[in-house]
Structures are given as structure tokens and as C-alpha cells.
Design a protein around this motif. Structure first.
Motif, PDB file in Angstrom:
ATOM      1  N   GLY A 138      -1.450  11.937  -4.424  1.00 36.32           N
ATOM      2  CA  GLY A 138      -0.619  10.797  -4.818  1.00 36.32           C
ATOM      3  C   GLY A 138       0.820  10.979  -4.382  1.00 36.32           C
ATOM      4  O   GLY A 138       1.466  10.031  -3.924  1.00 36.32           O
ATOM      5  N   GLN A 139       1.305  12.200  -4.493  1.00 32.34           N
ATOM      6  CA  GLN A 139       2.683  12.488  -4.099  1.00 32.34           C
ATOM      7  C   GLN A 139       2.875  12.241  -2.601  1.00 32.34           C
ATOM      8  O   GLN A 139       3.862  11.653  -2.166  1.00 32.34           O
ATOM      9  N   GLN A 140       1.872  12.691  -1.847  1.00 29.68           N
ATOM     10  CA  GLN A 140       1.893  12.500  -0.399  1.00 29.68           C
ATOM     11  C   GLN A 140       1.927  11.003  -0.056  1.00 29.68           C
ATOM     12  O   GLN A 140       2.740  10.542   0.735  1.00 29.68           O
ATOM     13  N   PHE A 141       1.074  10.234  -0.739  1.00 26.33           N
ATOM     14  CA  PHE A 141       1.018   8.788  -0.474  1.00 26.33           C
ATOM     15  C   PHE A 141       2.318   8.120  -0.906  1.00 26.33           C
ATOM     16  O   PHE A 141       2.851   7.238  -0.225  1.00 26.33           O
ATOM     17  N   TYR A 142       2.835   8.535  -2.053  1.00 30.04           N
ATOM     18  CA  TYR A 142       4.078   7.958  -2.574  1.00 30.04           C
ATOM     19  C   TYR A 142       5.205   8.085  -1.545  1.00 30.04           C
ATOM     20  O   TYR A 142       5.971   7.160  -1.317  1.00 30.04           O
ATOM     21  N   ASN A 143       5.258   9.249  -0.909  1.00 31.35           N
ATOM     22  CA  ASN A 143       6.372   9.521   0.001  1.00 31.35           C
ATOM     23  C   ASN A 143       6.149   9.032   1.426  1.00 31.35           C
ATOM     24  O   ASN A 143       7.105   8.806   2.155  1.00 31.35           O
ATOM     25  N   SER A 144       4.887   8.856   1.817  1.00 31.22           N
ATOM     26  CA  SER A 144       4.613   8.489   3.208  1.00 31.22           C
ATOM     27  C   SER A 144       3.947   7.135   3.370  1.00 31.22           C
ATOM     28  O   SER A 144       3.955   6.574   4.463  1.00 31.22           O
ATOM     29  N   GLY A 145       3.303   6.595   2.332  1.00 33.34           N
ATOM     30  CA  GLY A 145       2.569   5.350   2.480  1.00 33.34           C
ATOM     31  C   GLY A 145       1.434   5.520   3.462  1.00 33.34           C
ATOM     32  O   GLY A 145       0.899   6.625   3.630  1.00 33.34           O
ATOM     33  N   ALA A 146       1.044   4.440   4.111  1.00 30.15           N
ATOM     34  CA  ALA A 146       0.015   4.506   5.153  1.00 30.15           C
ATOM     35  C   ALA A 146       0.499   3.621   6.295  1.00 30.15           C
ATOM     36  O   ALA A 146       0.186   2.437   6.368  1.00 30.15           O
ATOM     37  N   VAL A 147       1.309   4.217   7.143  1.00 26.32           N
ATOM     38  CA  VAL A 147       2.005   3.480   8.197  1.00 26.32           C
ATOM     39  C   VAL A 147       1.031   2.722   9.100  1.00 26.32           C
ATOM     40  O   VAL A 147       1.256   1.570   9.464  1.00 26.32           O
ATOM     41  N   GLU A 148      -0.119   3.388   9.420  1.00 32.09           N
ATOM     42  CA  GLU A 148      -1.071   2.768  10.349  1.00 32.09           C
ATOM     43  C   GLU A 148      -1.660   1.475   9.788  1.00 32.09           C
ATOM     44  O   GLU A 148      -2.054   0.589  10.529  1.00 32.09           O
ATOM     45  N   ARG A 149      -1.683   1.347   8.447  1.00 32.21           N
ATOM     46  CA  ARG A 149      -2.180   0.107   7.826  1.00 32.21           C
ATOM     47  C   ARG A 149      -1.037  -0.782   7.338  1.00 32.21           C
ATOM     48  O   ARG A 149      -1.252  -1.764   6.635  1.00 32.21           O
ATOM     49  N   GLY A 150       0.158  -0.405   7.659  1.00 30.27           N
ATOM     50  CA  GLY A 150       1.294  -1.230   7.243  1.00 30.27           C
ATOM     51  C   GLY A 150       1.625  -1.133   5.767  1.00 30.27           C
ATOM     52  O   GLY A 150       2.215  -2.049   5.201  1.00 30.27           O
ATOM     53  N   VAL A 151       1.228  -0.025   5.101  1.00 27.75           N
ATOM     54  CA  VAL A 151       1.578   0.144   3.690  1.00 27.75           C
ATOM     55  C   VAL A 151       2.878   0.941   3.590  1.00 27.75           C
ATOM     56  O   VAL A 151       2.937   2.117   3.952  1.00 27.75           O
ATOM     57  N   THR A 152       3.915   0.261   3.109  1.00 25.55           N
ATOM     58  CA  THR A 152       5.225   0.896   2.972  1.00 25.55           C
ATOM     59  C   THR A 152       5.170   1.978   1.902  1.00 25.55           C
ATOM     60  O   THR A 152       4.558   1.793   0.859  1.00 25.55           O
ATOM     61  N   VAL A 205       1.900  -4.401  -0.917  1.00 23.16           N
ATOM     62  CA  VAL A 205       1.661  -2.952  -0.856  1.00 23.16           C
ATOM     63  C   VAL A 205       0.236  -2.612  -1.314  1.00 23.16           C
ATOM     64  O   VAL A 205      -0.499  -1.900  -0.638  1.00 23.16           O
ATOM     65  N   THR A 206      -0.158  -3.126  -2.482  1.00 26.52           N
ATOM     66  CA  THR A 206      -1.435  -2.693  -3.075  1.00 26.52           C
ATOM     67  C   THR A 206      -2.654  -3.322  -2.390  1.00 26.52           C
ATOM     68  O   THR A 206      -3.738  -2.746  -2.432  1.00 26.52           O
ATOM     69  N   ALA A 207      -2.461  -4.468  -1.764  1.00 29.19           N
ATOM     70  CA  ALA A 207      -3.591  -5.184  -1.157  1.00 29.19           C
ATOM     71  C   ALA A 207      -4.375  -4.305  -0.191  1.00 29.19           C
ATOM     72  O   ALA A 207      -5.596  -4.395  -0.099  1.00 29.19           O
ATOM     73  N   LYS A 208      -3.672  -3.426   0.520  1.00 31.71           N
ATOM     74  CA  LYS A 208      -4.344  -2.617   1.542  1.00 31.71           C
ATOM     75  C   LYS A 208      -4.651  -1.210   1.064  1.00 31.71           C
ATOM     76  O   LYS A 208      -5.047  -0.356   1.850  1.00 31.71           O
ATOM     77  N   MET A 209      -4.476  -0.948  -0.214  1.00 34.92           N
ATOM     78  CA  MET A 209      -4.743   0.404  -0.724  1.00 34.92           C
ATOM     79  C   MET A 209      -6.179   0.527  -1.225  1.00 34.92           C
ATOM     80  O   MET A 209      -6.722  -0.400  -1.808  1.00 34.92           O
TER      81      MET A 209
END
Ligand code: HEC
Ligand code: HEC
Length: 236
Positions: A138-152, A205-209
Motif C-alpha cells: 500500500g505504501q508503494q502504491f500510495y507513493n507511486s500510483g500506477a502510471v501505466e494505467r494513469g492512476v495518479t 483515481v479509484t476507478a482503475k484500481m
């Protein structure tokens, strides 16, 4: 009972003029003026006065807004602009919650800003326990998001400490129970897309998670501020 998505409040806000007409017809003459149903007009915030008003809140939200009930949000340390907006939204019956709508109906504009000032000045409650491995993801996701899917990355808006931004109306998101946090994230995910970048931010943000990602950031958020010493080895 499944709650209606809170972020639905933005829909009428975005079509404000249409709503204002509806409100005035529905209300008795001379009641709230037509216009923004979320508008607040008050003097300078008085946290001391706000503290006295929290007598009616403590039973559910805890002393100093430190909730022990995982179904009720903590208010201690929440940003005042976010608290003010939510209370105005409950009062205008734009954010669903029968309990909070009834409570907010009795609050004046001044009460709202005073309560928000008081809770904003408190420290957040203790962090909740989290599974260490899930939290790390979660910490990793919080700080990096998912750039390839456009999640800030969450950090961009909510900050390194997760404590939000008062000037930008961005909520503090630490120290809420895992149950409440996950429920809120699901609500944001399920609201319609209003096709407005902001304030529709949380839906975008959450739509693509994925569910795994939502669970992981939940573990991180609710346990933020704790060090690994306090971590329960395998609690959910
Ligand atoms: C009977 C229990 C109860 C009482 C009393 C109560 N609340 Fe609440 N409050 C809730 C619940 C439950 C929610 C979650 C509502 C939801 O989203 O479904 C909530 C949500 C809120 C929120 C939104 C928090 C967020 O993170 O979005 C604010 C702000 C709030 N309450 C302020 C207050 C204040 C101020 C008082 C006292 C004047 C008060 N509440 C009294 C139960 C209560
Ligand atoms: C573009 C800015 C932005 C990004 C990126 C963002 N948020 Fe938010 N978030 C907001 C705003 C603004 C609010 C408060 C307004 C609202 O309710 O829509 C909010 C509210 C929340 C809330 C509700 C707080 C409460 O008390 O109910 C949670 C939980 C949350 N965000 C988690 C996250 C997570 C997890 C991420 C990353 C996956 C994230 N946010 C990314 C702007 C953002």
C-alpha cells in the motif's frame, strides 16, 4: 445497510442553478436563500466555542474526535475546510447519512466553522493495526500510483504524511479504520463519472484500481504514522 455514494453530492453541486430552483420551490417561503446550498457565512472560527459544541458529537466520534468505533470516522486532525464542506453537505441533504443529516440540520453556519476549527486543531487518533506485507504494498502504491494505467499517486494530493491540504479542500486520510476507509474507496469507485477532473478526483483515481490495490492502500492509510514496532504480524 449499504450507504449511497457520498461523492454523489458533487452531482447537484455541478448543476447548481437547476438545484437552487428545486430547493426554493421545495422550501417554505423565506427559508434558505436560493443559490449555493453549500455556502457558509460565518465570522472568524472559534475553536473554543466549537469544543463546547462537541458534547453532542463525542458519543459517536469520540473525545477529541478520536473514534474507537470502526464504523464512525475520526474527526481529530481533519482539515477544517473538508469538515466544513461535509457538514454543509449533510445539512443540505446532499451527502447521504440519515444520522448526520439530522445532526447537521441543527447546526448554524457559525457552529459548523467553530466545530471544524476545533477538530482541525486536534491530533489524529492512534493508528490502526495492519498486516505488514499488505501495508508495504500500500505504501508503494500510495507513493507511486500506477502510471501505466494513469492512476495518479495518492501522495500528490494527500501529501507525504497523508494529512491533506486545507487550502485545496483535500481530506486528511490517515487514522481512519480499515473498514471505513475501504468502504469510502468503494463508494468513490462506484459513483458515476461526472467528466470533471476536480472535484471528481477520487472517482478518477479509484476507478482503475484493483481490489488488491484498494486493500493495500487501506492498510497503509489506516496505519500511517506508526512505525514497524507497533505492527501486528498478521492481523487483517
Ligand atoms: C449517532 C452517531 C453520530 C453523532 C452523534 C454524530 N455523528 Fe458525525 N458521523 C456519524 C456517522 C455514522 C458518520 C459516517 C456517515 C457516512 O458517511 O455514512 C459520520 C460522519 C461525519 C462527518 C464526515 C467525516 C468524513 O471523514 O467524511 C463529519 C464531519 C461529522 N460526522 C461531524 C459530526 C459532528 C460535528 C457531530 C456533532 C455536532 C457529529 N458528527 C455527531 C455518526 C454520528
Ligand atoms: C487529484 C487529487 C487526488 C488524488 C491523486 C487522490 N485523492 Fe483522495 N481525495 C482528494 C480530494 C479532493 C478528497 C476530498 C473530496 C472528496 O470527498 O471528493 C479526497 C478524499 C479521499 C478520501 C476520503 C476521506 C474521508 O474522510 O472520507 C480517501 C479515503 C482518499 N481520498 C484516498 C485516496 C487514495 C488512497 C488515493 C491514491 C490511490 C487518493 N486518495 C488520491 C483528492 C485526491
Amino acid at each position: 445497510m449499504r450507504r449511497l455514494p457520498r461523492a454523489a453530492l458533487w452531482l447537484p453541486v455541478l448543476t447548481l442553478s437547476a438545484l437552487a430552483v428545486g430547493l426554493t420551490t421545495a422550501q417554505s417561503q423565506g427559508a434558505a436563500p436560493a443559490g449555493d446550498p453549500l455556502a457558509i457565512q460565518a465570522g472568524p472560527p472559534d475553536a473554543k466555542r466549537g469544543e463546547a459544541l462537541t458534547q453532542t458529537c463525542q458519543g459517536c466520534h469520540g473525545p477529541m474526535g478520536h473514534s474507537k468505533d470502526e464504523g464512525k470516522p475520526s474527526l481529530g486532525g481533519q482539515v477544517p475546510s473538508y469538515l466544513t464542506l461535509q457538514l454543509a453537505a449533510f445539512r443540505a441533504k446532499l451527502r447521504p447519512s440519515p444520522v448526520m443529516q439530522a445532526i447537521a440540520a441543527r447546526l448554524t453556519d457559525q457552529n459548523i466553522v467553530d466545530l471544524a476549527a476545533y477538530y482541525g486543531q486536534q491530533t489524529p487518533r492512534d493508528a490502526w493495526e495492519a498486516n505488514a506485507a499488505l501495508r508495504a504494498k500500500g505504501q508503494q502504491f500510495y507513493n507511486s500510483g500506477a502510471v501505466e494505467r494513469g492512476v495518479t499517486a495518492c501522495v500528490v494530493c494527500h501529501g507525504v504524511d497523508g494529512r491533506g491540504n486545507n487550502a485545496l479542500h483535500i481530506a486528511s486520510i490517515t487514522h481512519q479504520s480499515p473498514k471505513y476507509t475501504l468502504e469510502v474507496l468503494h463508494e468513490f469507485k462506484s459513483v458515476p463519472d461526472y467528466h470533471v477532473a476536480y472535484p471528481n478526483a477520487m472517482h478518477i483515481v479509484t476507478a482503475k484500481m484493483t481490489e488488491d490495490e484498494l486493500s493495500a492502500v487501506t492498510a497503509y492509510l489506516s496505519s500511517m504514522g506508526t512505525n514497524s514496532m507497533n505492527m501486528a504480524p498478521a492481523s487483517k
